[in-house]
Motif scaffolding. Structure first.
Motif, PDB file in Angstrom:
ATOM      1  N   ILE A 214     -15.932 -66.357  39.550  1.00  8.69           N
ATOM      2  CA  ILE A 214     -17.303 -66.263  38.855  1.00  8.69           C
ATOM      3  C   ILE A 214     -18.105 -66.174  40.246  1.00  8.69           C
ATOM      4  O   ILE A 214     -18.928 -65.177  39.983  1.00  8.69           O
ATOM      5  CB  ILE A 214     -17.748 -67.897  38.394  1.00  8.69           C
ATOM      6  CG1 ILE A 214     -16.654 -68.067  37.017  1.00  8.69           C
ATOM      7  CG2 ILE A 214     -19.051 -67.790  38.222  1.00  8.69           C
ATOM      8  CD1 ILE A 214     -17.086 -69.185  36.501  1.00  8.69           C
ATOM      9  N   GLY A 215     -17.955 -66.660  41.302  1.00  9.52           N
ATOM     10  CA  GLY A 215     -18.834 -66.230  42.587  1.00  9.52           C
ATOM     11  C   GLY A 215     -18.702 -64.810  42.792  1.00  9.52           C
ATOM     12  O   GLY A 215     -19.743 -64.154  43.207  1.00  9.52           O
ATOM     13  N   THR A 216     -17.591 -64.069  42.746  1.00 14.58           N
ATOM     14  CA  THR A 216     -17.347 -62.545  42.939  1.00 14.58           C
ATOM     15  C   THR A 216     -18.266 -61.820  41.836  1.00 14.58           C
ATOM     16  O   THR A 216     -18.952 -60.872  42.115  1.00 14.58           O
ATOM     17  CB  THR A 216     -15.970 -62.172  43.050  1.00 14.58           C
ATOM     18  OG1 THR A 216     -15.148 -62.868  43.815  1.00 14.58           O
ATOM     19  CG2 THR A 216     -15.799 -60.778  43.386  1.00 14.58           C
ATOM     20  N   ALA A 217     -18.143 -62.476  40.643  1.00 14.38           N
ATOM     21  CA  ALA A 217     -18.866 -61.585  39.658  1.00 14.38           C
ATOM     22  C   ALA A 217     -20.359 -61.702  39.751  1.00 14.38           C
ATOM     23  O   ALA A 217     -21.247 -60.862  39.753  1.00 14.38           O
ATOM     24  CB  ALA A 217     -18.489 -62.262  38.316  1.00 14.38           C
ATOM     25  N   LEU A 218     -20.701 -62.889  40.294  1.00 12.23           N
ATOM     26  CA  LEU A 218     -22.283 -63.038  40.535  1.00 12.23           C
ATOM     27  C   LEU A 218     -22.679 -62.120  41.788  1.00 12.23           C
ATOM     28  O   LEU A 218     -23.810 -61.890  41.826  1.00 12.23           O
ATOM     29  CB  LEU A 218     -22.630 -64.776  40.862  1.00 12.23           C
ATOM     30  CG  LEU A 218     -22.207 -65.575  39.602  1.00 12.23           C
ATOM     31  CD1 LEU A 218     -22.579 -67.014  39.866  1.00 12.23           C
ATOM     32  CD2 LEU A 218     -23.182 -65.137  38.229  1.00 12.23           C
ATOM     33  N   ALA A 219     -21.840 -62.090  42.629  1.00 16.46           N
ATOM     34  CA  ALA A 219     -22.040 -61.253  43.825  1.00 16.46           C
ATOM     35  C   ALA A 219     -22.418 -59.695  43.500  1.00 16.46           C
ATOM     36  O   ALA A 219     -23.310 -59.137  43.946  1.00 16.46           O
ATOM     37  CB  ALA A 219     -21.233 -61.733  44.946  1.00 16.46           C
ATOM     38  N   ALA A 220     -21.796 -59.313  42.276  1.00 15.06           N
ATOM     39  CA  ALA A 220     -21.985 -58.123  41.848  1.00 15.06           C
ATOM     40  C   ALA A 220     -23.376 -57.770  41.289  1.00 15.06           C
ATOM     41  O   ALA A 220     -23.689 -56.622  41.036  1.00 15.06           O
ATOM     42  CB  ALA A 220     -20.988 -57.770  41.045  1.00 15.06           C
ATOM     43  N   LEU A 221     -24.038 -59.036  41.124  1.00 13.20           N
ATOM     44  CA  LEU A 221     -25.328 -58.786  40.337  1.00 13.20           C
ATOM     45  C   LEU A 221     -26.344 -58.733  41.380  1.00 13.20           C
ATOM     46  O   LEU A 221     -27.584 -58.890  41.257  1.00 13.20           O
ATOM     47  CB  LEU A 221     -25.653 -60.003  39.543  1.00 13.20           C
ATOM     48  CG  LEU A 221     -24.517 -60.315  38.624  1.00 13.20           C
ATOM     49  CD1 LEU A 221     -24.828 -61.566  37.638  1.00 13.20           C
ATOM     50  CD2 LEU A 221     -24.067 -59.085  37.384  1.00 13.20           C
ATOM     51  N   ALA A 222     -25.999 -59.066  42.844  1.00 15.72           N
ATOM     52  CA  ALA A 222     -27.304 -59.349  43.827  1.00 15.72           C
ATOM     53  C   ALA A 222     -27.996 -57.909  43.871  1.00 15.72           C
ATOM     54  O   ALA A 222     -27.772 -56.619  43.750  1.00 15.72           O
ATOM     55  CB  ALA A 222     -26.487 -59.124  45.286  1.00 15.72           C
ATOM     56  N   GLY A 223     -29.490 -58.176  43.867  1.00 16.31           N
ATOM     57  CA  GLY A 223     -30.395 -57.107  43.907  1.00 16.31           C
ATOM     58  C   GLY A 223     -30.809 -56.604  42.704  1.00 16.31           C
ATOM     59  O   GLY A 223     -31.795 -55.847  42.615  1.00 16.31           O
ATOM     60  N   HIS A 224     -30.377 -57.076  41.603  1.00 15.86           N
ATOM     61  CA  HIS A 224     -30.721 -56.547  40.142  1.00 15.86           C
ATOM     62  C   HIS A 224     -31.896 -57.329  39.975  1.00 15.86           C
ATOM     63  O   HIS A 224     -32.169 -58.409  40.111  1.00 15.86           O
ATOM     64  CB  HIS A 224     -29.691 -56.853  39.150  1.00 15.86           C
ATOM     65  CG  HIS A 224     -30.062 -56.266  37.988  1.00 15.86           C
ATOM     66  ND1 HIS A 224     -30.894 -56.460  37.000  1.00 15.86           N
ATOM     67  CD2 HIS A 224     -29.251 -54.960  37.237  1.00 15.86           C
ATOM     68  CE1 HIS A 224     -30.857 -56.117  35.958  1.00 15.86           C
ATOM     69  NE2 HIS A 224     -29.927 -54.871  36.190  1.00 15.86           N
ATOM     70  N   PRO A 225     -33.126 -56.576  39.375  1.00 12.42           N
ATOM     71  CA  PRO A 225     -34.351 -57.315  38.987  1.00 12.42           C
ATOM     72  C   PRO A 225     -34.102 -58.328  37.949  1.00 12.42           C
ATOM     73  O   PRO A 225     -35.204 -59.300  37.840  1.00 12.42           O
ATOM     74  CB  PRO A 225     -35.199 -56.082  38.530  1.00 12.42           C
ATOM     75  CG  PRO A 225     -34.255 -54.999  38.061  1.00 12.42           C
ATOM     76  CD  PRO A 225     -33.115 -55.176  38.928  1.00 12.42           C
ATOM     77  N   ARG A 226     -33.080 -58.435  37.254  1.00  3.67           N
ATOM     78  CA  ARG A 226     -33.029 -59.585  36.221  1.00  3.67           C
ATOM     79  C   ARG A 226     -31.574 -60.391  36.356  1.00  3.67           C
ATOM     80  O   ARG A 226     -31.077 -60.997  35.627  1.00  3.67           O
ATOM     81  CB  ARG A 226     -32.880 -59.116  34.808  1.00  3.67           C
ATOM     82  CG  ARG A 226     -34.199 -58.115  34.451  1.00  3.67           C
ATOM     83  CD  ARG A 226     -33.911 -57.640  32.889  1.00  3.67           C
ATOM     84  NE  ARG A 226     -34.242 -58.725  31.790  1.00  3.67           N
ATOM     85  CZ  ARG A 226     -34.340 -58.197  30.805  1.00  3.67           C
ATOM     86  NH1 ARG A 226     -34.167 -57.049  30.312  1.00  3.67           N
ATOM     87  NH2 ARG A 226     -34.319 -59.523  29.655  1.00  3.67           N
ATOM     88  N   ARG A 227     -31.762 -60.748  37.779  1.00  5.34           N
ATOM     89  CA  ARG A 227     -30.247 -61.296  38.302  1.00  5.34           C
ATOM     90  C   ARG A 227     -30.242 -62.399  37.644  1.00  5.34           C
ATOM     91  O   ARG A 227     -28.960 -63.074  37.493  1.00  5.34           O
ATOM     92  CB  ARG A 227     -30.456 -61.272  39.704  1.00  5.34           C
ATOM     93  CG  ARG A 227     -29.222 -62.093  40.519  1.00  5.34           C
ATOM     94  CD  ARG A 227     -29.033 -61.964  42.079  1.00  5.34           C
ATOM     95  NE  ARG A 227     -27.991 -62.730  42.378  1.00  5.34           N
ATOM     96  CZ  ARG A 227     -27.780 -63.071  43.800  1.00  5.34           C
ATOM     97  NH1 ARG A 227     -28.505 -62.520  44.764  1.00  5.34           N
ATOM     98  NH2 ARG A 227     -26.667 -63.505  44.112  1.00  5.34           N
ATOM     99  N   GLU A 228     -31.059 -63.420  37.556  1.00  5.63           N
ATOM    100  CA  GLU A 228     -31.320 -64.744  37.183  1.00  5.63           C
ATOM    101  C   GLU A 228     -30.947 -64.559  35.739  1.00  5.63           C
ATOM    102  O   GLU A 228     -29.868 -65.736  35.718  1.00  5.63           O
ATOM    103  CB  GLU A 228     -32.774 -65.359  37.348  1.00  5.63           C
ATOM    104  CG  GLU A 228     -32.467 -66.983  36.855  1.00  5.63           C
ATOM    105  CD  GLU A 228     -34.029 -67.837  37.337  1.00  5.63           C
ATOM    106  OE1 GLU A 228     -34.008 -68.720  36.875  1.00  5.63           O
ATOM    107  OE2 GLU A 228     -34.916 -66.956  37.749  1.00  5.63           O
TER     108      GLU A 228
END
Length: 331
Positions: A214-228
Motif C-alpha cells: 500500500i505504501g508503494t501504491a501511495l508513493a505513486a500518487l506523489a505530486g498529483h493535485p488530488r493526492r489526498e
C-alpha cells in the motif's frame, strides 16, 4: 448447505437516494436476492440503537411476509468517538449493549462487529451477547492475516469457553485474485492517468506485506493535485483486497458463524473462481449458515454505472449455481 442472501449495505446507492427499509426489503425479495438478509443498524434506523417499537414490529412483519431471514445485524463501537480519549470499557459496553438488545428484539440471530476490542471488553461483550441469545461475530476481511492477534484472541476465547455465541464473520475479500476494474474507473475519474493506475496495480501485485505494498501504491500518487482523495481511495481498497487462500484459514473455519461473498465489479464472473473456492472450504468445514452477497462497487462507481439490485441479483444467481454444483457432486 449454506443459506444465500444479501446484505442491504450492497444497496447503499438506494439508501442515499431516499429508499426506506420496507421498500428495500420488498426489492430484495422480488429480485430473488434472499432469503437471508443482513442489515446495518445505523444505516437502516435513524437514531439506532433506539428503534421505534412500531418500526420494530413493521420490520418483523415484513420479513415474515416476504419469507426473509434476518441473518445478521451490523453493529459498531467506535472507541475513539469521544474527542481526546478512547472510551473506557464501561463506556464501550454501554455503547454496544443497546445494539445487541436491538438485534435480539428485531429477530436477528447474529451481529457482525469489527475486530479490535481489548481482551476485557471482548469478554464482557461476548457474555452480554450470550445472555441475549445473539451470536457475536467479528469480521475478518481483506488483508487480515489468520494469525492477527485480534483474530487469535477471538478464537482463543471461543475455544476456552466453548460458547456457540461467539465466532467470526468470514469475508471472501480475503481472496482477491486481482484489483477490481471498478477501482481503475474511480481513479481515472479523479484524474489519475493510465500510468498512475498501472503503478497502483503493480504495487498491489508485488510480494511482501500488505502495508508495504500500500505504501508503494501511495508513493505513486506523489505530486498529483488530488493526492489526498486518491490516497484515501487506494489505501481503502487495497487494504480490503487480500491475497490469502481458503487453505490458510482452514484451522479457523470451524469458528465461522456468518459469511460475506464480497465483490466489486458488476461483472460477477470475475469472482466465480474465488467464491467457488470459499463455498467449497466452508462446506468442508461443515458450515451451514448464511453466505451473503456484498457488493462494494457502489463505493467506486456512480449510480448510473450499475444498478445495485441488478448486480446483486446476478451475483446471488452465481452463488446459487456454485452451491448447487457442490451439492450435485457425489461425496
Amino acid at each position: 448447505m449454506v443459506v444465500l442472501g444479501t446484505t442491504l449495505f450492497s444497496l447503499t446507492p438506494d439508501w442515499r437516494a431516499g429508499a426506506d427499509l420496507p421498500g428495500l426489503l420488498e426489492r430484495v425479495a422480488a429480485a430473488g436476492c434472499g432469503p437471508a438478509v443482513e442489515v446495518v443498524g445505523h444505516q437502516a434506523w435513524r437514531g439506532f440503537p433506539a428503534v421505534d417499537p412500531r418500526e420494530e414490529r413493521a420490520f418483523r412483519a415484513a420479513v415474515d411476509r416476504l419469507g426473509l431471514v434476518p441473518a445478521a445485524l451490523g453493529v459498531y463501537t467506535d472507541l475513539f468517538r469521544r474527542p481526546g480519549r478512547p472510551m473506557t470499557d464501561d463506556e464501550a459496553l454501554d455503547d454496544v449493549r443497546p445494539q445487541l438488545e436491538a438485534a435480539a428484539r428485531l429477530g436477528f440471530g447474529a451481529v457482525r462487529a469489527t475486530l479490535g476490542m481489548g481482551s476485557a471488553l471482548l469478554r464482557r461483550v461476548a457474555a452480554e451477547a450470550e445472555r441475549l441469545g445473539v451470536v457475536l461475530t467479528f469480521e475478518v476481511q481483506g488483508a487480515t492475516p489468520p494469525d492477527a492477534p485480534a483474530v487469535l484472541e477471538v478464537a482463543e476465547l471461543q475455544r476456552s469457553t466453548g460458547s456457540p455465541y461467539l465466532g467470526l464473520t468470514l469475508d471472501s475479500s480475503l481472496t482477491t485474485p486481482a484489483l477490481p476494474d471498478a477501482l481503475g474507473t474511480a481513479l481515472r475519474r479523479l484524474g489519475l492517468d493510465a500510468d498512475g493506475v498501472a503503478a497502483v496495480h503493480a504495487a498491489w501485485a508485488q510480494d511482501g506485506p500488505a502495508g508495504a505494498r500500500i505504501g508503494t501504491a501511495l508513493a505513486a500518487l506523489a505530486g498529483h493535485p488530488r493526492r489526498e482523495e486518491l490516497s484515501i481511495l487506494v489505501a481503502g481498497v487495497l487494504g480490503r483486497c487480500g491475497r490469502s487462500t481458503p487453505a490458510a484459514w482452514a484451522d479457523l473455519l470451524p469458528l465461522v458463524r456468518h459469511a460475506h461473498a464480497k465483490f466489486w465489479d458488476p461483472d460477477v464472473e470475475t469472482v466465480r473462481a474465488p467464491h467457488g473456492a470459499w463455498l467449497a472450504a466452508l462446506g468442508a468445514a461443515g458450515y451451514t449458515g448464511a453466505l451473503l452477497s456484498e457488493w462494494g462497487g457502489h463505493e467506486l462507481l456512480e449510480r448510473a454505472d450499475a444498478d445495485a439490485v441488478a448486480v446483486t441479483t446476478a451475483h446471488v444467481a452465481l452463488l446459487t449455481e456454485l452451491a448447487a454444483a457442490r451439492t450435485a457432486v457425489p461425496a
